[in-house]
Design an enzyme around this catalytic site. Structure first.
Site, PDB file in Angstrom:
ATOM      1  N   THR A 186      -3.821  11.787   2.477  1.00  0.00           N
ATOM      2  CA  THR A 186      -3.318  10.567   1.862  1.00  0.00           C
ATOM      3  C   THR A 186      -3.597  10.490   0.365  1.00  0.00           C
ATOM      4  O   THR A 186      -4.654  10.924  -0.074  1.00  0.00           O
ATOM      5  CB  THR A 186      -4.083   9.397   2.512  1.00  0.00           C
ATOM      6  OG1 THR A 186      -3.960   9.516   3.899  1.00  0.00           O
ATOM      7  CG2 THR A 186      -3.618   8.060   2.020  1.00  0.00           C
ATOM      8  N   ARG A 214       2.384   5.746  15.858  1.00  0.00           N
ATOM      9  CA  ARG A 214       0.957   5.761  15.480  1.00  0.00           C
ATOM     10  C   ARG A 214       0.785   5.239  14.057  1.00  0.00           C
ATOM     11  O   ARG A 214       1.483   5.637  13.131  1.00  0.00           O
ATOM     12  CB  ARG A 214       0.426   7.193  15.569  1.00  0.00           C
ATOM     13  CG  ARG A 214      -1.029   7.382  15.109  1.00  0.00           C
ATOM     14  CD  ARG A 214      -1.113   7.944  13.697  1.00  0.00           C
ATOM     15  NE  ARG A 214      -2.486   8.297  13.329  1.00  0.00           N
ATOM     16  CZ  ARG A 214      -2.853   8.578  12.085  1.00  0.00           C
ATOM     17  NH1 ARG A 214      -1.975   8.554  11.100  1.00  0.00           N
ATOM     18  NH2 ARG A 214      -4.096   8.889  11.802  1.00  0.00           N
ATOM     19  N   THR A 237      -9.222   8.805   2.589  1.00  0.00           N
ATOM     20  CA  THR A 237      -8.285   9.834   3.005  1.00  0.00           C
ATOM     21  C   THR A 237      -8.946  10.637   4.115  1.00  0.00           C
ATOM     22  O   THR A 237     -10.156  10.648   4.238  1.00  0.00           O
ATOM     23  CB  THR A 237      -7.880  10.739   1.823  1.00  0.00           C
ATOM     24  OG1 THR A 237      -6.988  11.759   2.286  1.00  0.00           O
ATOM     25  CG2 THR A 237      -9.066  11.404   1.172  1.00  0.00           C
ATOM     26  N   GLY A 238      -8.123  11.291   4.923  1.00  0.00           N
ATOM     27  CA  GLY A 238      -8.663  12.053   6.046  1.00  0.00           C
ATOM     28  C   GLY A 238      -8.178  11.474   7.356  1.00  0.00           C
ATOM     29  O   GLY A 238      -7.130  10.820   7.406  1.00  0.00           O
ATOM     30  N   GLY A 240      -7.541   9.109   9.880  1.00  0.00           N
ATOM     31  CA  GLY A 240      -7.559   7.646   9.873  1.00  0.00           C
ATOM     32  C   GLY A 240      -8.261   7.021  11.060  1.00  0.00           C
ATOM     33  O   GLY A 240      -8.891   5.965  10.930  1.00  0.00           O
TER      34      GLY A 240
HETATM   35  N1  GLY Z   1      -5.551   8.841   6.421  1.00  0.00           N
HETATM   36  C1  GLY Z   1      -4.225   8.980   6.802  1.00  0.00           C
HETATM   37  C2  GLY Z   1      -3.982   8.951   8.231  1.00  0.00           C
HETATM   38  O1  GLY Z   1      -4.860   9.209   9.039  1.00  0.00           O
HETATM   39  O2  GLY Z   1      -2.864   8.690   8.604  1.00  0.00           O
END
Ligand code: GLY
Length: 336
Positions: A186, A214, A237-238, A240
Protein backbone atom coordinates in the site's frame (compact mmCIF):
# COMPACT_ATOMS: atom_id res chain seq x y z
CA UNK A 1 3.47 -3.24 29.77
CA UNK A 2 6.84 -4.74 29.04
CA UNK A 3 8.82 -3.04 26.32
CA UNK A 4 12.24 -3.72 24.90
CA UNK A 5 14.93 -1.72 26.69
CA UNK A 6 16.24 0.99 24.41
CA UNK A 7 19.85 -0.17 24.73
CA UNK A 8 18.93 -3.63 23.58
CA UNK A 9 17.18 -2.14 20.56
CA UNK A 10 20.24 -0.10 19.68
CA UNK A 11 22.56 -3.05 19.88
CA UNK A 12 20.18 -5.51 18.24
CA UNK A 13 17.99 -4.80 15.27
CA UNK A 14 19.49 -1.37 14.69
CA UNK A 15 23.21 -1.62 15.35
CA UNK A 16 23.42 0.99 12.62
CA UNK A 17 22.30 3.66 15.08
CA UNK A 18 25.39 3.45 17.27
CA UNK A 19 27.36 6.68 17.26
CA UNK A 20 24.61 8.44 15.37
CA UNK A 21 26.25 7.67 12.08
CA UNK A 22 24.51 6.93 8.84
CA UNK A 23 24.79 3.22 8.12
CA UNK A 24 23.90 1.70 4.77
CA UNK A 25 21.72 -1.40 4.99
CA UNK A 26 21.73 -4.17 2.38
CA UNK A 27 18.84 -2.46 0.59
CA UNK A 28 20.95 0.64 0.09
CA UNK A 29 18.78 3.02 2.10
CA UNK A 30 20.28 4.41 5.30
CA UNK A 31 18.89 3.89 8.78
CA UNK A 32 19.06 7.14 10.74
CA UNK A 33 19.35 7.85 14.47
CA UNK A 34 16.28 9.31 16.17
CA UNK A 35 17.91 12.73 16.39
CA UNK A 36 17.92 12.94 12.59
CA UNK A 37 14.29 11.87 12.16
CA UNK A 38 12.93 15.38 12.19
CA UNK A 39 12.48 18.25 9.72
CA UNK A 40 10.76 21.59 9.39
CA UNK A 41 7.33 21.56 7.75
CA UNK A 42 6.15 21.15 5.10
CA UNK A 43 7.05 17.53 5.62
CA UNK A 44 5.67 14.49 3.83
CA UNK A 45 6.26 10.84 4.76
CA UNK A 46 5.02 7.85 2.78
CA UNK A 47 5.48 4.11 2.63
CA UNK A 48 8.09 2.46 0.37
CA UNK A 49 10.54 3.94 -2.13
CA UNK A 50 7.67 4.30 -4.62
CA UNK A 51 6.30 6.94 -2.27
CA UNK A 52 9.17 9.31 -3.10
CA UNK A 53 7.83 10.66 -6.44
CA UNK A 54 4.40 10.84 -4.81
CA UNK A 55 5.84 12.89 -1.93
CA UNK A 56 7.59 15.19 -4.40
CA UNK A 57 4.33 15.82 -6.23
CA UNK A 58 2.61 16.50 -2.88
CA UNK A 59 5.34 19.02 -1.96
CA UNK A 60 5.04 20.73 -5.35
CA UNK A 61 1.28 20.99 -4.78
CA UNK A 62 1.83 22.66 -1.40
CA UNK A 63 4.44 25.00 -2.90
CA UNK A 64 1.90 25.97 -5.57
CA UNK A 65 -0.44 27.02 -2.72
CA UNK A 66 -2.52 23.84 -2.80
CA UNK A 67 -4.13 22.68 0.44
CA UNK A 68 -2.96 19.75 2.55
CA UNK A 69 -5.74 17.62 1.06
CA UNK A 70 -4.79 18.70 -2.48
CA UNK A 71 -1.23 17.62 -1.72
CA UNK A 72 -2.21 14.19 -0.39
CA UNK A 73 -4.58 13.59 -3.30
CA UNK A 74 -2.18 14.72 -6.02
CA UNK A 75 0.69 12.72 -4.48
CA UNK A 76 -1.22 9.48 -4.16
CA UNK A 77 -2.58 9.87 -7.70
CA UNK A 78 1.04 9.57 -8.91
CA UNK A 79 1.30 6.07 -7.41
CA UNK A 80 -2.21 5.11 -8.54
CA UNK A 81 -1.19 6.06 -12.11
CA UNK A 82 2.02 4.00 -12.17
CA UNK A 83 1.49 1.09 -14.63
CA UNK A 84 4.41 -0.80 -13.04
CA UNK A 85 2.92 -0.77 -9.54
CA UNK A 86 1.22 -4.11 -8.89
CA UNK A 87 -0.20 -3.16 -5.50
CA UNK A 88 -1.76 0.29 -5.96
CA UNK A 89 -4.23 1.43 -8.64
CA UNK A 90 -5.73 -0.37 -11.61
CA UNK A 91 -2.39 -2.00 -12.59
CA UNK A 92 -2.66 -3.91 -9.31
CA UNK A 93 -3.08 -7.64 -8.85
CA UNK A 94 -6.76 -8.59 -9.19
CA UNK A 95 -8.91 -10.54 -6.76
CA UNK A 96 -9.70 -14.24 -7.14
CA UNK A 97 -12.39 -13.36 -9.70
CA UNK A 98 -9.89 -11.50 -11.90
CA UNK A 99 -11.13 -7.99 -10.99
CA UNK A 100 -9.00 -5.30 -9.34
CA UNK A 101 -10.86 -4.04 -6.28
CA UNK A 102 -9.35 -0.87 -4.83
CA UNK A 103 -9.42 0.48 -1.27
CA UNK A 104 -8.55 4.02 -0.25
CA UNK A 105 -9.11 6.64 2.40
CA UNK A 106 -8.21 10.24 3.15
CA UNK A 107 -8.24 12.19 6.37
CA UNK A 108 -7.98 15.83 7.35
CA UNK A 109 -6.65 16.78 10.79
CA UNK A 110 -8.54 20.10 10.73
CA UNK A 111 -12.19 19.20 11.38
CA UNK A 112 -11.24 15.53 11.97
CA UNK A 113 -12.88 14.66 8.66
CA UNK A 114 -12.49 11.38 6.78
CA UNK A 115 -13.64 9.74 3.55
CA UNK A 116 -13.16 6.23 2.28
CA UNK A 117 -13.99 3.81 -0.52
CA UNK A 118 -13.66 0.05 -0.44
CA UNK A 119 -13.73 -2.73 -3.02
CA UNK A 120 -14.33 -0.30 -5.89
CA UNK A 121 -13.61 -1.49 -9.44
CA UNK A 122 -12.97 0.27 -12.74
CA UNK A 123 -11.94 3.72 -11.45
CA UNK A 124 -8.41 5.05 -11.74
CA UNK A 125 -8.20 7.24 -8.65
CA UNK A 126 -9.86 5.89 -5.52
CA UNK A 127 -8.09 8.55 -3.43
CA UNK A 128 -10.08 11.25 -5.28
CA UNK A 129 -13.32 9.34 -4.79
CA UNK A 130 -12.55 8.94 -1.07
CA UNK A 131 -12.07 12.70 -0.88
CA UNK A 132 -15.41 13.27 -2.63
CA UNK A 133 -17.13 10.92 -0.15
CA UNK A 134 -15.71 13.10 2.62
CA UNK A 135 -16.56 16.42 1.01
CA UNK A 136 -19.82 15.70 -0.81
CA UNK A 137 -21.69 13.18 1.36
CA UNK A 138 -22.75 12.83 4.97
CA UNK A 139 -20.94 9.50 5.14
CA UNK A 140 -17.39 8.32 5.77
CA UNK A 141 -17.29 5.14 3.70
CA UNK A 142 -18.83 3.78 0.51
CA UNK A 143 -18.10 0.30 -0.81
CA UNK A 144 -18.56 -1.88 -3.88
CA UNK A 145 -21.38 -1.06 -6.28
CA UNK A 146 -22.57 1.91 -4.23
CA UNK A 147 -19.10 3.43 -4.35
CA UNK A 148 -18.89 2.82 -8.12
CA UNK A 149 -22.31 4.41 -8.64
CA UNK A 150 -21.23 7.46 -6.64
CA UNK A 151 -17.97 7.69 -8.63
CA UNK A 152 -19.79 7.41 -11.96
CA UNK A 153 -22.34 10.09 -10.97
CA UNK A 154 -19.51 12.40 -10.01
CA UNK A 155 -17.64 11.84 -13.28
CA UNK A 156 -14.51 10.15 -11.96
CA UNK A 157 -12.07 8.72 -14.50
CA UNK A 158 -12.66 5.08 -15.39
CA UNK A 159 -10.22 2.38 -16.47
CA UNK A 160 -10.05 -1.35 -17.22
CA UNK A 161 -11.05 -3.60 -14.30
CA UNK A 162 -7.76 -5.44 -14.74
CA UNK A 163 -4.65 -4.68 -16.83
CA UNK A 164 -3.75 -7.04 -19.68
CA UNK A 165 -0.55 -8.19 -17.92
CA UNK A 166 -2.36 -8.93 -14.68
CA UNK A 167 -5.17 -10.70 -16.55
CA UNK A 168 -2.66 -13.11 -18.09
CA UNK A 169 -1.02 -13.72 -14.68
CA UNK A 170 -4.45 -14.28 -13.12
CA UNK A 171 -5.39 -16.84 -15.83
CA UNK A 172 -2.22 -18.73 -14.97
CA UNK A 173 -2.92 -18.50 -11.24
CA UNK A 174 -6.46 -19.76 -11.81
CA UNK A 175 -5.32 -22.68 -13.92
CA UNK A 176 -2.87 -23.71 -11.26
CA UNK A 177 -5.45 -22.97 -8.52
CA UNK A 178 -2.60 -21.70 -6.39
CA UNK A 179 -3.37 -19.92 -3.17
CA UNK A 180 -0.34 -17.74 -3.73
CA UNK A 181 -0.05 -14.86 -1.31
CA UNK A 182 0.88 -11.85 -3.38
CA UNK A 183 2.37 -8.64 -2.09
CA UNK A 184 0.20 -5.83 -0.80
CA UNK A 185 2.45 -2.80 -0.66
CA UNK A 186 0.00 0.00 0.00
CA UNK A 187 0.90 3.66 -0.32
CA UNK A 188 0.10 5.50 2.89
CA UNK A 189 1.08 9.19 2.94
CA UNK A 190 1.03 11.55 5.92
CA UNK A 191 1.80 15.25 5.87
CA UNK A 192 2.49 18.14 8.23
CA UNK A 193 1.98 21.56 6.68
CA UNK A 194 3.50 24.89 7.67
CA UNK A 195 0.43 25.80 9.72
CA UNK A 196 0.98 22.71 11.89
CA UNK A 197 -1.99 20.84 10.44
CA UNK A 198 -1.86 17.14 9.60
CA UNK A 199 -3.35 15.21 6.68
CA UNK A 200 -3.15 11.66 5.35
CA UNK A 201 -4.22 9.28 2.63
CA UNK A 202 -3.95 5.64 1.74
CA UNK A 203 -4.52 3.62 -1.47
CA UNK A 204 -4.11 -0.03 -2.46
CA UNK A 205 -5.33 -2.86 -4.64
CA UNK A 206 -4.91 -5.03 -1.57
CA UNK A 207 -4.00 -8.66 -1.15
CA UNK A 208 -3.42 -10.24 -4.57
CA UNK A 209 -6.07 -12.85 -5.49
CA UNK A 210 -8.06 -12.00 -2.36
CA UNK A 211 -11.66 -13.17 -2.02
CA UNK A 212 -13.99 -10.77 -3.86
CA UNK A 213 -15.36 -8.23 -1.40
CA UNK A 214 -12.41 -8.48 0.99
CA UNK A 215 -11.53 -5.15 2.57
CA UNK A 216 -8.10 -4.63 4.03
CA UNK A 217 -6.94 -2.05 6.52
CA UNK A 218 -6.38 0.71 3.95
CA UNK A 219 -9.92 2.12 3.78
CA UNK A 220 -10.43 1.74 7.54
CA UNK A 221 -9.94 4.89 9.62
CA UNK A 222 -7.70 3.88 12.54
CA UNK A 223 -6.60 0.77 10.61
CA UNK A 224 -4.54 1.81 7.59
CA UNK A 225 -4.59 5.53 8.42
CA UNK A 226 -5.25 7.82 11.34
CA UNK A 227 -4.79 11.57 11.74
CA UNK A 228 -5.24 13.45 15.01
CA UNK A 229 -4.50 17.14 14.62
CA UNK A 230 -3.56 17.49 18.30
CA UNK A 231 -0.91 14.78 18.18
CA UNK A 232 0.21 13.28 14.87
CA UNK A 233 -0.62 10.95 12.02
CA UNK A 234 0.19 7.35 11.14
CA UNK A 235 -0.14 5.09 8.10
CA UNK A 236 0.23 1.35 7.59
CA UNK A 237 1.28 -1.05 4.88
CA UNK A 238 1.50 -4.83 4.76
CA UNK A 239 -0.98 -7.53 5.65
CA UNK A 240 -4.12 -5.59 6.51
CA UNK A 241 -5.70 -8.41 8.50
CA UNK A 242 -2.86 -8.01 11.01
CA UNK A 243 -3.34 -4.23 11.25
CA UNK A 244 -7.11 -3.78 11.32
CA UNK A 245 -7.73 -6.27 14.16
CA UNK A 246 -5.61 -4.02 16.38
CA UNK A 247 -6.64 -0.53 15.16
CA UNK A 248 -2.95 -0.25 14.27
CA UNK A 249 -2.57 3.38 13.24
CA UNK A 250 -4.89 4.58 16.00
CA UNK A 251 -2.58 2.79 18.42
CA UNK A 252 0.51 4.45 16.93
CA UNK A 253 -1.08 7.87 17.44
CA UNK A 254 -2.07 6.95 21.01
CA UNK A 255 1.54 5.97 21.78
CA UNK A 256 2.63 9.37 20.43
CA UNK A 257 0.02 10.97 22.71
CA UNK A 258 1.76 9.23 25.61
CA UNK A 259 4.97 10.99 24.61
CA UNK A 260 6.76 8.46 22.41
CA UNK A 261 8.81 9.56 19.42
CA UNK A 262 6.96 8.57 16.20
CA UNK A 263 9.48 5.82 15.46
CA UNK A 264 9.19 4.40 18.98
CA UNK A 265 5.40 4.62 18.69
CA UNK A 266 5.58 2.45 15.54
CA UNK A 267 7.89 -0.05 17.27
CA UNK A 268 5.73 -0.19 20.39
CA UNK A 269 2.61 -0.80 18.30
CA UNK A 270 4.25 -3.78 16.61
CA UNK A 271 5.36 -5.15 19.99
CA UNK A 272 1.81 -4.77 21.34
CA UNK A 273 0.34 -6.60 18.34
CA UNK A 274 2.99 -9.33 18.50
CA UNK A 275 2.28 -9.92 22.18
CA UNK A 276 -1.41 -10.47 21.47
CA UNK A 277 -1.19 -12.27 18.16
CA UNK A 278 -0.68 -16.04 18.00
CA UNK A 279 1.64 -15.44 15.04
CA UNK A 280 4.01 -13.35 17.18
CA UNK A 281 6.18 -11.18 14.93
CA UNK A 282 5.32 -13.15 11.80
CA UNK A 283 2.89 -10.42 10.80
CA UNK A 284 4.18 -8.62 7.66
CA UNK A 285 3.16 -5.20 8.92
CA UNK A 286 4.83 -1.79 8.76
CA UNK A 287 3.98 1.66 10.06
CA UNK A 288 5.00 5.26 9.41
CA UNK A 289 4.28 8.17 11.74
CA UNK A 290 4.77 11.90 12.06
CA UNK A 291 4.04 14.27 14.94
CA UNK A 292 3.18 17.94 15.18
CA UNK A 293 6.80 18.80 15.99
CA UNK A 294 8.00 17.46 12.63
CA UNK A 295 9.46 14.29 14.11
CA UNK A 296 8.86 11.19 12.01
CA UNK A 297 9.72 7.50 11.86
CA UNK A 298 8.75 4.05 10.73
CA UNK A 299 9.08 0.44 11.80
CA UNK A 300 8.22 -2.98 10.44
CA UNK A 301 8.33 -6.64 11.26
CA UNK A 302 11.22 -8.77 9.98
CA UNK A 303 14.03 -6.63 8.67
CA UNK A 304 11.86 -3.53 8.58
CA UNK A 305 10.93 -1.64 5.47
CA UNK A 306 11.85 1.45 3.51
CA UNK A 307 9.85 4.66 3.57
CA UNK A 308 10.16 8.01 1.82
CA UNK A 309 10.54 11.42 3.43
CA UNK A 310 10.31 14.72 1.57
CA UNK A 311 10.60 18.35 2.63
CA UNK A 312 12.06 21.43 0.91
CA UNK A 313 15.57 20.53 2.17
CA UNK A 314 15.68 16.88 0.98
CA UNK A 315 13.78 13.96 -0.49
CA UNK A 316 15.07 10.53 0.45
CA UNK A 317 14.35 6.91 1.20
CA UNK A 318 15.06 5.72 4.75
CA UNK A 319 15.38 2.21 6.16
CA UNK A 320 13.18 1.56 9.18
CA UNK A 321 14.18 -0.70 12.03
CA UNK A 322 12.55 -4.12 12.09
CA UNK A 323 11.36 -6.35 14.88
CA UNK A 324 11.65 -10.11 15.13
CA UNK A 325 11.17 -12.54 17.98
CA UNK A 326 14.88 -12.08 18.73
CA UNK A 327 14.26 -8.47 19.73
CA UNK A 328 11.87 -9.16 22.57
CA UNK A 329 10.96 -11.97 24.94
CA UNK A 330 8.00 -14.32 24.47
CA UNK A 331 5.30 -13.06 22.15
CA UNK A 332 1.78 -14.21 21.40
CA UNK A 333 1.51 -13.54 25.14
CA UNK A 334 -2.18 -14.33 25.45
CA UNK A 335 -1.51 -17.98 24.62
CA UNK A 336 -1.75 -20.31 27.56
N1 GLY B 1 -2.48 -3.13 3.58
C1 GLY B 1 -3.21 -3.40 2.43
C2 GLY B 1 -4.07 -4.56 2.50
O1 GLY B 1 -3.88 -5.46 3.30
O2 GLY B 1 -4.99 -4.63 1.71
Amino acid sequence: MKSMPRRRFLSGAATALVGGRLIQRASGAPMLPLAELSAAAPLIVSTWPFGKPANEKALATLQAKGSGLDAIESGIRVTESDPSNASVGLAGIPNAAGVVQLDSCIMSGPGHRAGSVGAISGFRHPISIARAVMEKTKHVMLVGEGAAEFAAKNGFETGPKVSEGQRVAWEKWKEEQRRTEKNHDTIAMILLNESGDLFGGCSTSGWGYKLPGRLGDSPIIGGGLYVDNEIGAAGATGLGENVMRYCGTFLVVEFMRQGLHPQDACLETIRRIARLDPKGFDLSINFIAIDRRGRFGGAGTGSGFEYSVTCPAFSRVIQSPGLTSKDIGPVGGNRK
